[in-house]
Design a protein around this motif. Structure first.
Motif, mmCIF file in Angstrom:
data_model
loop_
_atom_site.group_PDB
_atom_site.id
_atom_site.type_symbol
_atom_site.label_atom_id
_atom_site.label_comp_id
_atom_site.label_asym_id
_atom_site.label_seq_id
_atom_site.Cartn_x
_atom_site.Cartn_y
_atom_site.Cartn_z
ATOM 1 N N SER A 1 46.715 37.758 54.802
ATOM 2 C CA SER A 1 47.842 37.215 55.400
ATOM 3 C C SER A 1 48.179 37.678 56.739
ATOM 4 O O SER A 1 48.396 37.009 57.743
ATOM 5 N N TYR A 2 48.367 38.979 56.682
ATOM 6 C CA TYR A 2 48.988 39.835 57.660
ATOM 7 C C TYR A 2 47.746 39.847 58.721
ATOM 8 O O TYR A 2 48.123 39.748 60.132
ATOM 9 N N GLN B 1 47.444 36.404 60.499
ATOM 10 C CA GLN B 1 48.399 36.084 61.278
ATOM 11 C C GLN B 1 48.149 37.072 62.503
ATOM 12 O O GLN B 1 48.338 36.389 63.766
ATOM 13 N N PHE B 2 47.412 38.205 62.577
ATOM 14 C CA PHE B 2 47.426 39.058 63.890
ATOM 15 C C PHE B 2 46.391 38.369 64.566
ATOM 16 O O PHE B 2 46.305 38.268 65.789
ATOM 17 N N SER C 1 49.786 47.707 65.364
ATOM 18 C CA SER C 1 50.631 46.762 65.075
ATOM 19 C C SER C 1 51.773 47.355 63.776
ATOM 20 O O SER C 1 52.691 46.866 63.282
ATOM 21 N N MET C 2 50.775 48.257 62.956
ATOM 22 C CA MET C 2 51.226 48.838 61.726
ATOM 23 C C MET C 2 51.747 50.417 61.986
ATOM 24 O O MET C 2 51.882 51.063 61.093
ATOM 25 N N LEU D 1 48.321 46.573 52.994
ATOM 26 C CA LEU D 1 49.511 46.636 53.969
ATOM 27 C C LEU D 1 50.364 47.666 53.829
ATOM 28 O O LEU D 1 50.728 48.595 54.701
ATOM 29 N N ARG E 1 48.140 39.557 50.259
ATOM 30 C CA ARG E 1 49.120 40.196 51.535
ATOM 31 C C ARG E 1 48.856 40.482 52.662
ATOM 32 O O ARG E 1 49.072 40.176 53.821
ATOM 33 N N PHE E 2 47.582 41.415 52.522
ATOM 34 C CA PHE E 2 46.897 42.077 53.770
ATOM 35 C C PHE E 2 46.159 41.116 54.610
ATOM 36 O O PHE E 2 46.023 41.007 55.677
ATOM 37 N N THR F 1 38.731 37.493 56.294
ATOM 38 C CA THR F 1 39.694 36.606 57.353
ATOM 39 C C THR F 1 39.492 35.565 57.729
ATOM 40 O O THR F 1 38.373 35.164 57.385
#
Length: 260
Positions: free
Chosen positions: A234-235, A238-239, A70-71, A28, A231-232, A114
């Motif tokens: 989770s990101y 969530q996306f 989104s990033m 991330l 962390r990535f 994921t």
């Protein structure tokens, strides 16, 4: 003495935690800083990801574009093969791997997945006149039945493990398998339901998917995330969750997956 021992233990724990933090991937942060999301994909699997003369398109590619946006990043594709997918991914040639990847325990031994975003499953693709002949594993798993598979992915694994009595031909790539079935060089190709639906639509009246709503072996699709990169993960999870909640995921899937 006890205080000294405790202080030494705490210091050692701090050093260990720091070392782990330094060695764990942080995709991330990397993507936010470089403004680039590097994506591995075989690019031979409709409706998820298909290399159309250098332009990758499909469900996963649309979603990757949105994830990158989104990033504040752009997407760079690294083309791989099903045979080399895991090796390329674990060699850090990309940040995430997509393209209709089945979630398997074997793959989870080497990487994270994921959350699933599509329910799929092993489905026979046959010439339409043979639909009644190849309804079950028992009907396919016979020496006189000629099956075909592409190397390195779950299709080969299923063919070798579940259809070991059938006459297996290995085909170097996924894209040319369907013509082998059409030309009557083989009888059955067992792939995923989504691909079977797409190919039956492309070759209407010639190729048929056998009960794609009731696969021989149910499966789910997800994207590969590097080990320890929670962390990535989770990101991205969530996306996907937000895409599902908004209805955009279904819209993207329906754009590429024919329903007739």
């Amino acid at each position: 003495m006890k205080k000294a021992t405790l202080a030494t233990l705490i210091a050692a724990m701090f050093v260990t935690a720091t070392a782990q933090a330094q060695t764990s991937p942080d995709t991330l942060t990397k993507v936010l800083e470089t403004k680039e999301l590097v994506v591995c994909s075989p690019g031979d699997y409709k409706p998820f990801s298909f290399d159309n003369n250098g332009k990758f398109e499909g469900v996963d590619n649309d979603l990757m574009d949105k994830l990158a946006q989104s990033m504040g990043a752009k997407v760079t594709i690294v083309k791989t093969t099903w045979k080399t997918l895991m090796d390329d991914f674990t060699a850090n040639k990309c940040d995430i791997a997509v393209g209709g990847i089945s979630i398997t325990l074997e793959r989870q031994q080497k990487a994270l997945f994921t959350e699933p975003y599509f329910i799929n499953g092993k489905t026979p693709i046959v010439r339409c006149e043979n639909v009644d002949k190849y309804q079950t594993v028992e009907q396919i798993n016979r020496p006189e039945v000629r099956i075909i598979a592409n190397p390195g992915g779950s299709n080969e694994k299923y063919a070798r493990n579940e259809l070991s009595n059938a006459n297996l031909t290995m085909n170097a790539e996924n894209l040319t398998i369907f013509q082998q079935v059409i030309d009557k060089k083989v009888d059955v190709f067992v792939s995923e339901a989504a691909e079977a639906i797409v190919k039956a639509h492309e070759h209407k009246g010639v190729l048929c998917a056998v009960n794609p709503d009731k696969p021989l072996k149910p499966a789910q699709n997800g994207w590969l995330i590097h080990n320890g990169d929670y962390r990535f993960k989770s990101y991205v999870d969530q996306f996907l969750h937000l895409e599902k909640m908004s209805g955009n995921l279904d819209k993207t899937i329906n754009k590429w997956l024919p329903r007739d």
